[in-house]
Design an enzyme around this catalytic site. Sequence first.
Site, short mmCIF file in Angstrom:
data_model
loop_
_atom_site.label_atom_id
_atom_site.label_comp_id
_atom_site.label_asym_id
_atom_site.label_seq_id
_atom_site.Cartn_x
_atom_site.Cartn_y
_atom_site.Cartn_z
CE LYS A 1 -5.16 20.03 4.12
NZ LYS A 1 -4.34 19.91 2.93
CG ASP B 1 -3.82 12.31 3.60
OD1 ASP B 1 -2.87 12.91 3.06
OD2 ASP B 1 -3.92 12.21 4.85
CG ASP C 1 -1.76 6.62 13.96
OD1 ASP C 1 -1.46 7.52 14.76
OD2 ASP C 1 -1.58 6.74 12.75
CE LYS D 1 -3.78 2.61 11.11
NZ LYS D 1 -2.56 3.01 10.40
CG PHE E 1 -0.59 4.04 5.31
CD1 PHE E 1 -0.15 4.90 6.30
CD2 PHE E 1 -1.15 4.59 4.17
CE1 PHE E 1 -0.26 6.28 6.16
CE2 PHE E 1 -1.27 5.95 4.01
CZ PHE E 1 -0.82 6.81 5.02
CB VAL E 2 -6.33 2.49 6.54
CG1 VAL E 2 -6.15 1.06 7.01
CG2 VAL E 2 -6.32 3.45 7.71
#
Length: 183
Positions: A47, A163, A107, A135, A156-157
């Site tokens: 998503k 989300d 990531d 990342k 953590f973004v």
Amino acid sequence: MDASDIEKDLTEILHTEEEILAKLKELALRIEADYEGKDLLVVGVLKGAVMVMADLARSFSRHVEMDWMAVTSYGSGTKSSGVVRILKDLDTDISNRHVLIVEDIIDTGLTLTWLVSNLQSRKPASVEICTAFRKPDAAKMAVPVKYVGFDIPDEFVVGYGLDYAEKYRNLRCVATLAPHVYS
């Protein structure tokens, strides 16, 4: 949703909506030049890539065909599990098509490595990757990404499609999530 609406949940704004939109326009120009005269299928990874895909597609000055896949390796935590599942497959046959995978973030690279291999098995003309965020310090697999918006720290973004437990996707910027939210 603006960062001011949830400022207690965030520690730092990494990139504003304006910065992200400008970068996506820049990437769209490069993509258009690279695929001039070629039949391009842009594949968004659900998503998270919804916001990126929408703004990237609106930045093109040519017609763009889009399709979507949903794959997961997260569950409800903050770290990739490395186990990939297809939740929604493509509706389009990609044989002999030029495919551009559009991601929100890369990531570890585990999910994307699996996805590229899966798509290449379908005999496309080419498969390339575009991501809004990457990342580098989190990478466990080397993934050849042709189009990168921003390199960001291994934190953590959330925001701009990213989300935590299905929240924060509609945040207009990308920001680090405060540890008290997910601890």
